[in-house]
Design an enzyme around this catalytic site. Structure first.
Site, PDB file in Angstrom:
ATOM      1  N   GLY A 406       0.803  -1.211   0.000  1.00  0.00           N
ATOM      2  CA  GLY A 406       0.000   0.000   0.000  1.00  0.00           C
ATOM      3  C   GLY A 406       0.836   1.260   0.000  1.00  0.00           C
ATOM      4  O   GLY A 406       2.041   1.224   0.262  1.00  0.00           O
ATOM      5  N   VAL A 408       2.100   5.281   1.020  1.00  0.00           N
ATOM      6  CA  VAL A 408       2.441   6.015   2.240  1.00  0.00           C
ATOM      7  C   VAL A 408       2.218   7.494   1.956  1.00  0.00           C
ATOM      8  O   VAL A 408       2.664   8.015   0.925  1.00  0.00           O
ATOM      9  CB  VAL A 408       3.898   5.769   2.657  1.00  0.00           C
ATOM     10  CG1 VAL A 408       4.219   6.530   3.940  1.00  0.00           C
ATOM     11  CG2 VAL A 408       4.155   4.281   2.853  1.00  0.00           C
ATOM     12  N   LYS A 422       0.726   5.019   6.630  1.00  0.00           N
ATOM     13  CA  LYS A 422       0.861   3.858   5.756  1.00  0.00           C
ATOM     14  C   LYS A 422      -0.509   3.201   5.612  1.00  0.00           C
ATOM     15  O   LYS A 422      -1.149   2.833   6.595  1.00  0.00           O
ATOM     16  CB  LYS A 422       1.863   2.881   6.360  1.00  0.00           C
ATOM     17  CG  LYS A 422       2.166   1.672   5.497  1.00  0.00           C
ATOM     18  CD  LYS A 422       3.254   0.838   6.154  1.00  0.00           C
ATOM     19  CE  LYS A 422       3.648  -0.360   5.323  1.00  0.00           C
ATOM     20  NZ  LYS A 422       4.710  -1.167   5.965  1.00  0.00           N
ATOM     21  N   ASP A 520      13.579  -8.226   6.453  1.00  0.00           N
ATOM     22  CA  ASP A 520      13.492  -7.462   5.205  1.00  0.00           C
ATOM     23  C   ASP A 520      14.346  -6.202   5.266  1.00  0.00           C
ATOM     24  O   ASP A 520      13.892  -5.108   4.926  1.00  0.00           O
ATOM     25  CB  ASP A 520      12.032  -7.109   4.907  1.00  0.00           C
ATOM     26  CG  ASP A 520      11.800  -6.785   3.429  1.00  0.00           C
ATOM     27  OD1 ASP A 520      12.669  -7.130   2.612  1.00  0.00           O
ATOM     28  OD2 ASP A 520      10.767  -6.169   3.114  1.00  0.00           O
TER      29      ASP A 520
END
Length: 707
Positions: A406, A408, A422, A520
């Site tokens: 999605g 920001v 976010k 990540d």
């Protein structure tokens, strides 16, 4: 020093032995007596007949006996510090009088705490500190230390009185003792011995200072015993750098720590190279064995005394930092209390957010949430209406980025502060999972190098997370963004960024109560604040590290090019997977290129945009650390705390043997997967899944995210 002024007798530091003659105390017109820093013994006369006597300086002798009450008169300035008097407690302190009285170490040294706390009877420490920070002569300010950590320096600039001054900060357990009077400044009031510089390029910490005509001692009590590092901050703000009269002054004094001379004939201007320039001096490995630390600045009569003005001499200090060498800094009981309250508040916020998320997940809040009225933003929850107002109804012009699940947006809160919002898709199970994971992880850990979560909004089909706003967006944008959007990162900034990321990961892996593997780590998930300090973000894929297990077998998620081989191929997850990803980021920061592999010469890897500004030794360390972290064998990768130590120069980097990627099975397999994904992207079907055991998700960020 022997000075005879009208109605004054100054015989300071004249090596005088014996007792003070009785007739001195009966001199009718005597207004000042200064016999400090001699070797006088005996007791003082029980009756002081000198009716006009206003200033009495007896510091630094061997005088004993009782303190005559007739000398402690309203309006007087009396300094009895550093003697062997027998104190009677509150009776000698005369707190009810308008009296400048300094009794610091005025009694026998048998009781160390009583010496520095003369007016506290049977004092016992209720708590112990590990660090203290004082802004000498200024107010309370927040200042960034050498690690870019914001530290509160408590000020003493509002403390009135200079002559014979004893000050104690009971709340934070420190104070100072100031001795003497600037006799030739024509100021009998001496209301404040602090100075300031109206305008300069100096930071606020260095624009104010405390001065003293003879001796200035800062003391810290109720410290935990152990080894400490003392940092002294100076700036000569009374003299100038031009060729005028104001540049001719010379300030020279001695510095003692724990009564040991550490610098003799110290000259701030000479040490700094010029006036009005900050100077930082450290005294390492200072032992505290009786819970008390003393730092003394002493003027021994050297240097100028009337240049550029009368009274421009004596010691000067801008700020003092005292930090435990080994133990974490907690600033004593007050900070400890703050941390406990903050911990409870954070814990409550974590629990609230997690319960809200679970209730929403179960569908218990859907429908009802939209009918709730606006909530206080301090609770950690926001209404959809508040978010829409903050982002101008998610106006595209406020869009600042695109995550894997999605967009920001930049938002403006009613109090004027900026936030990043976010937006996650509630129609995606992955979006729901990431939302829950993010709230459960990042809301419960706080560190200067981790992005801060302010709260969330769960309303209708909206899942929104509200973060602190990072002015300089992501590290990826700064390094690889469009030419007109890139930020010039000089070499010290790049080193600071890598060190900051390492500190954040070391906290997650080793220092936090919840041991977390991020999974990540990449340049797009490192955000940069206004000062280009790094903050790790995007905890949607993070996992708790189960310490009793050697590894976690889990579904692979992350970004190709940053994933450790053992994790990408076999799903074996440990914190060493983050170490590998960090190594890739380090090499990217050094080279300014995406997913770089190092050539044989580390100098060839350095970003050509930096040209000749690179520190060769630091560059070699950075490249070696990057290669060490990306070692194919997890067991040969360092821990993140070891990485921090290497980057800070405290630990040497071991030699790195780089395997040939073409001959190593894991590297070959990783490269094959990466090549296939690149071909898929070039073929125009990036949004389609690749026919492998690893599933790719559409993303506009560098690399390919795996869900």
């Amino acid at each position: 020093m022997l000075i005879r002024l009208t109605n004054s007798r100054v015989l300071r530091n004249c090596n005088i032995f014996g007792e003070i003659p009785a007739y001195i105390w009966s001199m009718k017109n005597l207004t000042m007596l200064d016999v400090s820093f001699n070797k006088l013994v005996g007791e003082l006369s029980s009756t002081i007949g000198a009716e006009r006597l206003k200033f009495v300086f007896l510091t630094g002798n061997l005088l004993s006996g009782n303190v005559p009450q007739s000398i402690l008169r309203d309006g007087n300035s009396v300094d009895l510090s550093y003697n062997n008097f027998t104190l009677k407690g509150p009776l000698d302190c005369q707190d009810n009088l308008n009296l400048n009285l300094n009794l610091y170490r005025s009694s026998s040294k048998e009781n160390n705490s009583m010496g520095i706390l003369p007016c506290l009877k049977n004092f016992k420490c209720s708590r112990y500190s590990k660090c203290m920070h004082v802004n000498c002569g200024g107010g309370d300010i927040t200042f960034k230390d050498e690690n870019n950590t914001k530290v509160l320096y408590e000020g003493d600039g509002a403390v009135e009185g200079g002559t014979a001054k004893y000050y104690r900060n009971d709340r934070s357990m420190w104070g100072f003792s100031s001795t003497g009077d600037f006799m030739d400044d024509y100021d009998l009031q001496n209301t404040r011995y602090s100075i300031s510089l109206a305008s300069s390029n100096l930071s606020e910490l260095y624009t104010t200072a405390r001065i003293s005509p003879i001796s200035l001692t800062y003391f810290f009590y109720c410290l935990e015993n152990g080894s400490y590092t003392i940092t002294l901050h100076f700036a000569e703000i009374k003299f100038t750098n031009d060729k005028g009269y104001s540049s001719l002054g010379r300030r020279i004094f001695d510095i003692y720590v724990q009564e040991i001379l550490v610098w003799k004939d110290f000259n701030i201007e000479d040490e700094a190279g010029m006036a009005q320039k900050k100077l930082v001096k450290q005294v390492p490995n200072v032992n505290v064995t009786s819970n008390v630390l003393e730092i003394r600045f002493y003027w021994a009569g050297k240097g100028t005394t009337r240049t550029p003005e009368r009274g421009d001499y004596g010691p000067l200090i801008s700020a003092i930092s005292v930090v435990s060498y080994l133990k974490p800094c907690t600033n004593g009981g007050n900070a400890r209390t703050i941390y406990i309250v903050a911990g409870v508040a954070v814990g409550a916020l974590c629990l609230t957010l997690f319960i809200l998320a679970i209730l929403w997940w179960k569908g218990l809040l859907r429908g009802k949430r939209g009918r709730q009225k606006g909530r206080d933003m301090q609770t950690g929850t926001f209404t959809l209406k508040q978010i829409k107002v903050a982002t101008d109804d998610f106006d595209p012009s406020n869009k600042i980025g695109e995550g894997g699940f999605g967009p920001v947006y930049k938002g403006h809160l009613p109090d004027g502060s900026l936030v990043a919002v976010k937006q996650l898709s509630s129609n995606s199970r992955q979006g729901n999972r990431e939302f829950l994971n993010e709230m459960g992880m990042i809301s419960c850990v706080q560190h200067p190098n981790l992005v801060k979560l302010h709260g969330c909004c769960i309303e209708g089909d909206q899942l929104l997370l509200v973060y602190e706003y990072m002015e300089n967006n992501s590290l990826a944008g700064a390094l690889f963004g469009r030419e007109n959007h890139r930020i010039k990162l000089d070499w010290p900034t790049r080193l600071n960024i890598c060190t900051g990321i390492a500190r954040g990961l070391a906290f997650l892996h080793e220092e936090s109560r919840l041991k977390i593997v991020h999974r990540d780590i990449k340049a797009t998930n490192v955000l940069l604040d206004g000062d280009l300090n790094p903050k790790i973000s995007d905890f949607g894929l993070a996992k708790l590290d189960e310490e009793e297990k050697t590894h976690i077998s889990t579904r692979v998620a992350g970004t190709i090019g940053y994933m450790a081989p053992e994790y990408a191929l076999w799903g074996r997850l440990t914190y060493k997977a983050d170490v590998y990803s960090f190594g890739v980021v380090v090499l990217e920061v050094v080279s300014g290129k995406k997913n770089s592999y190092a050539p044989s010469d580390s100098c060839e890897l350095v970003d050509e945009r930096l040209r000749y500004e690179v520190n060769g030794q630091e560059a070699e360390v950075m490249v070696k650390v990057g290669l060490l972290c990306t070692n194919a064998s997890p067991s040969l990768r360092p821990t993140m705390s070891e990485v921090v130590s290497m980057l800070e120069g405290r630990t040497p980097v071991p030699d790195v043997a780089v395997p040939e990627a073409s001959t190593h099975l894991m590297f070959k397999a990783m490269r094959d997967v990466h090549d296939r994904s690149q071909k898929q992207s070039l073929g125009g079907s990036q949004s389609q899944n690749v026919t492998t055991n690893i599933t790719f998700c559409s993303s506009s960020t560098p690399g390919h995210d795996l869900n």
